[in-house]
Every structure is written in C-alpha cells, then in structure tokens.
Design a protein around this motif. Structure first.
Motif, mmCIF file in Angstrom:
data_model
loop_
_atom_site.group_PDB
_atom_site.id
_atom_site.type_symbol
_atom_site.label_atom_id
_atom_site.label_comp_id
_atom_site.label_asym_id
_atom_site.label_seq_id
_atom_site.Cartn_x
_atom_site.Cartn_y
_atom_site.Cartn_z
ATOM 1 N N LEU A 164 118.405 -16.991 89.359
ATOM 2 C CA LEU A 164 118.908 -18.243 89.321
ATOM 3 C C LEU A 164 119.898 -18.952 90.467
ATOM 4 O O LEU A 164 120.019 -17.677 91.304
ATOM 5 C CB LEU A 164 120.224 -17.406 88.308
ATOM 6 C CG LEU A 164 119.926 -16.816 86.472
ATOM 7 C CD1 LEU A 164 121.003 -17.019 85.424
ATOM 8 C CD2 LEU A 164 118.888 -18.381 86.333
ATOM 9 N N THR A 165 120.245 -20.057 90.323
ATOM 10 C CA THR A 165 120.958 -20.207 91.713
ATOM 11 C C THR A 165 122.308 -19.576 91.544
ATOM 12 O O THR A 165 123.181 -19.213 90.006
ATOM 13 C CB THR A 165 121.066 -21.889 91.382
ATOM 14 O OG1 THR A 165 121.714 -22.052 90.277
ATOM 15 C CG2 THR A 165 119.794 -22.487 91.458
ATOM 16 N N GLU B 209 124.452 -21.585 88.711
ATOM 17 C CA GLU B 209 123.685 -21.091 87.720
ATOM 18 C C GLU B 209 123.891 -20.307 86.975
ATOM 19 O O GLU B 209 124.625 -19.467 85.998
ATOM 20 C CB GLU B 209 121.764 -21.020 86.915
ATOM 21 C CG GLU B 209 121.245 -22.777 87.061
ATOM 22 C CD GLU B 209 120.161 -22.597 87.547
ATOM 23 O OE1 GLU B 209 119.607 -23.375 87.036
ATOM 24 O OE2 GLU B 209 119.819 -22.119 88.282
ATOM 25 N N ILE C 220 127.296 -20.633 85.560
ATOM 26 C CA ILE C 220 127.916 -21.201 84.519
ATOM 27 C C ILE C 220 126.950 -20.266 82.928
ATOM 28 O O ILE C 220 128.002 -20.661 82.373
ATOM 29 C CB ILE C 220 126.484 -22.801 84.668
ATOM 30 C CG1 ILE C 220 126.964 -23.729 85.215
ATOM 31 C CG2 ILE C 220 126.779 -23.022 83.042
ATOM 32 C CD1 ILE C 220 126.505 -24.578 85.737
ATOM 33 N N LEU C 221 126.366 -19.567 83.528
ATOM 34 C CA LEU C 221 126.082 -18.528 82.420
ATOM 35 C C LEU C 221 127.577 -17.657 82.346
ATOM 36 O O LEU C 221 127.742 -17.557 80.473
ATOM 37 C CB LEU C 221 125.010 -17.522 82.895
ATOM 38 C CG LEU C 221 124.440 -16.616 82.025
ATOM 39 C CD1 LEU C 221 124.296 -16.989 80.850
ATOM 40 C CD2 LEU C 221 123.407 -15.818 82.535
#
Lengths: 326, 255
Positions: A92-93, A96, A99-100
């Motif tokens: 993931l970036t 991301e 955000i997760l």
C-alpha cells in the motif's frame, strides 16, 4: 481521564522459560518511561502484554486504568503501538496505510482521508504518501509506522525499540517527535537498548535483565550509580593487568572489568585521567592506550549486575532475532 | 463503525493493491490464460481430436485449477502480515479478532470472481459458447466460490505454519499441482490406469470440474458431483477452519 500505566508482578513464561519475571512499574500520566535492557531482557514481551497482544502468565497490568486482560478491547481504543520493525503494508502507499488504520478506528471516509493527510504533512511524508511503502527508506518507514500508531490520537503510546536500524539523523528526528508527543501530554513507554536514548527521552528509566527489574530511577540517578563515563585502558603487557586493576580500583573507587590486557571502569570525573596515568607510570605499568567514553548499556549492566549485558548493540541492529521473535 | 465495515476496509486493503498494480493480478490471470491456451493448442488435438473440441472440456478444468491456485495468496498474504508485524498492528486495534482473516478471505472471493470472469472472456474469444443459461453459469460460479472459501482455510493453515511468504507459495503450489493434475480437470478419467481412477473420481477437483462442465456444457450430471463437491467443501472447512484458528492462536501466544 486516567493516562497511567500500572504494572504489578507481571510474569510471562514461554515453554518453561520465564521471559518476564515479576515486573512491576508505574508510569504517571504524561510521563515517558524508558525500559532499558539488552536483547532477550523481556522488554518486548512486557510491551506486548501491555498492548494486549499477549496474555500474562501471572500478575496484573492496568493501562489507562483498564485491565489489559479483562478490558483488552477498551485498552485497544486508547493505545498506540509501534513495533521493532515497520509494521505497515508494503504494497500500500503510505497514505493508504494511514487511511486503513483510520477506517478501522471507525472514522468516516472523509475524516480518515483528512487525518491521513494531516499526519503525512506532520511526518514529512507528503510527497512520498502516494508511493508504495516498499519504495521507502528505513527512516521513512519508521516515520510512517509511528504516524500509523498515532492515527487515533492515543493517550498512551508504546514504542518498542523505535530507533533500531535508524541512522543518527533519523534517530534525532524521531526523538524530537517523541518529545513533542510528551509535550502534548501523551504517556509513552519506550524500550531501548541504548542508554543514550533513554537518557534523551525518558523521565524515568527501568532497567530489565533476564526478565527482572534490576534498577529504576531517573537517568541522573542511574548515571550516579553507573558513573557517567567509562575509563578505558589497554596495557602493553597482559601480565600487568592485575596490578593495574588494583591501582584503578583505588583511584576510581570501583572494581574495573578486566579482559586480557584491557581494563574498563566507570568514573565520575574526567579529571581522574591524569592521575591514573601518573600512578600507573609510577608503578611501572606500561600503558598502550587510555581513554574515556560515555557510559554504554554494557557499563550499566557491568555496574548493576557485575556482568556485561548479553546483547551487543551492533549485532542486534538487524533486530529480527531473539526477543522480537519471542 | 461496525465489524462489517471493518472487514470491508480490510478487504479493500487487499484489493487496492490490485487496482494500482494490475500485474499483481497477473499472478492469478496470466498463468491460467497461459495454461488454457497451452492445453488447448498443445494437448487439445491429442486428447479430444482438435483444440475446438477440447475447449469446452478444458475451460471448466482451468477455472477450477486457477481457483485453487488463487487461494494460495490467502496464505501468502496472511504469512506476510504475520512475519512483518502488520497482524500485530491489527490486533492492537479495537477491531474483532476475526476481522483481518475475514477481510482476506472476502478480498480473495473478489479476486476469484475477477479471475473466473477473465477466463470466461478469454474462453469466449477462443470460441467457447455457453450451452446452458446464464443462471447455470451463475450457479457454477457460486459453487466454485463456495469451494474456494472452504479451501482458503487450508491455505490459512499453511500461512500460519510457514516460516516466510516464499515457503507458503512453494508448499502451496507443490501440493496443489499433483492434486489438480491427478483429476479429470484436463483429461477424461477413462484414459487413466484403473488403479488411479478411484482416486481421480473421489478427488474434489474432479467432482467440482464435472459439476462445472455440466453447468456450462449441459453434457453431464450436475447434481451428484455438485453435492459431492459441497460435501467436500463442508468437510474441509469443518476440519481446517478450527485447526487453523487453533494453530494461529498458538503462534500468537508464542509471542
């Protein structure tokens, strides 16, 4: 709001081995406690129990006034945890990942994005935020890892060897961030193998060895016991080591550690150096090398236990063996 | 936010990688397309007389084989999370303990649907035409997905036991190749030696393939192999789900 950590007689056994042995400690709200010890001392195991990842064999621990066993789910709502290795999804970036975590903490989509962006700016990862983590440097990963544990604005933060594998600059940057968290009132428990790190960050220090608390106090108190620096002495001839040791013991007031033709002993005053040289010269002992270095973890252990710490820092930098696998 | 949303967020996490990097899906898609084309043009003539006649026979087989291979990534992903500490981060969050696993398996189902869709499209381009109805096709997809979810638990176990993600793949594929090939997925059972036929007929890969063939080609029994596949799925899940969870908890308790 109770932001304290209270640990009483915490024990953890692994297949017959006692990894944590009757550990008790107190962290007042808003304080930074440094858990200092070599690899295998039980630091990570203690943190994992406090972070509800591992259940204690015996003893009690309250984090933010909540029992880590009976109220584990509620403990998870108020803590942040950063492990020894960057525990973020490589594919993931950075954005991301954040955000997760925000979504898992119950934030709505828009709020999660806003929180992620805020942290990316805060941790100088704004540019890198849109790249997969696998392209990050070690320092960037560690920053992201710390950011990830701060998404939910935890009141209590656990940092397990946060600076392992970081270069000196990245380490100082991390220290500055921990100080800022402290200023904001976050209670922090950090583990480290480096006295320097505990000294730089911790309001108080607990020294662990083989699962037991062997010393506690402020950095100044411990240093007073350990000596701020270590006298290092290499002799031209190993057979003069005993004689030299007697001289050094008289001058410094503590028994030096002898290894072949080298001696080391904690000293409080740098001014002792010329005196040591003079006395040894007078006794006809040939000195090949003489110096002072800052007290290392080994010195702490030397003076507290009479043995060297089992871990040498450079070998542990890889970090993947020993304690973190336990 | 409730447990369902959290599971969806965790599933999103496994899928968002695919969206950004379609080559990720290439692992699951290029390979089966390659298999389909190779089998069709290399073996098709020998097995069925011509590639065209073989297509309807082999397409369901490749779909089933690929379904099994895709489940390996459940174990691979879980092992990556365990060895990299990501699993610990999730466990230190206020989410249900089963959510990370459920998220993975859910994401896996989506990947399975994408792969089956891709194979059907490639099959269509190669000349495959559905002999039944869209409804039959849907039942086929659901049957394959049901088996996939059950079989994922085997890979969860592998994911927990393996030392690192590479070993999950190594072990997963090594174990799956013989199971897939000693089945009626690519070759009619009758052509095999008799001593092997019993095993092949009981193999869930055969049963699932035969049910899929019936549902796509209208050329064989559906109910019997479909029910037998479902029985296998139930049996696998009943054994491996509790076993995997037990082994996972043991691994986590080790520290």
């Amino acid at each position: 709001m109770d932001n304290t950590i209270e640990v009483e007689g915490l024990v953890r056994d692994f297949a017959g081995t006692r990894a944590v042995d009757e550990v008790s400690l107190q962290v007042p709200a808003g304080h930074v406690l440094g858990l200092l010890g070599p690899n295998g001392a039980g630091k990570t195991t203690t943190v994992r129990m406090l972070a509800t990842l591992l259940s204690p064999t015996a003893g009690r621990a309250r984090v933010g006034g909540l029992d880590v066993v009976d109220q584990a789910a509620r403990v998870r709502e108020i803590i942040g945890l950063t492990g020894q290795y960057a525990s973020v999804d490589e594919k993931l970036t950075g954005r991301e990942n954040l955000i997760l975590i925000a979504r898992l903490l119950g934030m709505k989509r828009a709020a999660a994005r806003a929180r992620a962006d805020e942290l990316l700016v805060d941790f100088s990862l704004r540019e890198a935020g849109h790249r997969p983590v696998q392209t990050y440097s070690g320092g960037m990963r560690r920053r992201l890892d710390l950011a990830a544990s701060l998404v939910g604005r935890p009141r209590i933060l656990f940092l397990d060897e946060p600076s392992t594998g970081l270069d000196p600059r990245a380490r100082r940057d991390l220290w500055a961030r921990v100080r800022r968290l402290q200023d904001a009132g976050t209670t922090v428990l950090l583990t480290t193998q480096y006295l320097e790190e505990a000294d730089a960050l911790a309001d108080s220090i607990v020294v662990l060895d083989q699962g037991r608390v062997i010393a506690e106090g402020t950095a100044a108190e411990l240093k007073a016991r350990v000596g701020t620096r270590t006298l290092f002495l290499r002799l031209a001839r190993a057979d003069q080591a005993d004689a030299a040791a007697r001289q050094v013991a008289t001058l410094t007031g503590s028994e030096p550690h002898v290894e072949g033709e080298t001696l080391s002993a904690p000293v409080a005053e740098a001014s002792l150096l010329p005196a040591v040289l003079r006395e040894l010269d007078a006794a006809g002992i040939e000195v090949a090398e003489l110096g002072l270095r800052s007290a290392s973890l080994d010195d702490v252990f030397l003076s507290l236990t009479g043995q060297t710490g089992s871990g040498d820092a450079p070998a542990d930098a890889a970090g993947d063996s020993g304690e973190d696998a336990a | 936010m409730n447990a369902l949303d959290q599971t969806l967020a965790l599933a999103w996490r496994s899928l968002v990688q695919v969206r950004r990097n379609p080559w990720e899906l290439g692992d699951y898609s290029i390979q089966p397309i390659l298999f389909l084309v190779l089998f069709l043009f290399v073996f098709g003539g020998a097995i069925a007389g011509s590639p065209d006649d073989y297509l309807a026979f082999v397409l369901p087989g490749v779909i089933v084989m690929n379904m099994l291979f895709v489940t390996v990534y459940v174990g691979h992903g879980l092992n990556t999370d365990l060895t990299r500490g990501v699993f610990d981060r999730f466990r230190a969050l206020p989410i249900p303990r089963w959510a990370p696993l459920a998220g993975r398996i859910l994401a896996d189902v989506v990947k399975q649907v994408l792969c089956i869709g891709l194979l059907l499209i490639v099959g269509y381009l190669l000349g495959f035409r559905l002999a039944t109805s869209f409804g039959h096709l849907l039942v086929m997809v659901l049957l394959v997905l049901t088996f996939a979810v059950a079989f994922s638990w085997v890979m969860v176990l592998v994911g927990v036991l393996a030392r690192d993600p590479e070993h999950v793949q190594l072990f997963g594929f090594t174990a799956l190749f013989p199971v897939t090939f000693v089945s009626s997925a690519f070759v009619p059972v009758e052509t095999m030696p008799e001593w092997l036929q019993g095993f092949v007929q009981a193999n869930p890969v055969s049963l699932l393939t035969e049910a899929a063939r019936g549902l796509m080609n209208a050329d064989g029994a559906v109910a019997a192999p479909a029910l037998a596949s479902l029985a296998w799925a139930a049996g696998i899940a009943a054994v491996f789900a509790p076993l995997s969870v037990w082994v996972l908890n043991r691994r986590l308790a080790r520290g």
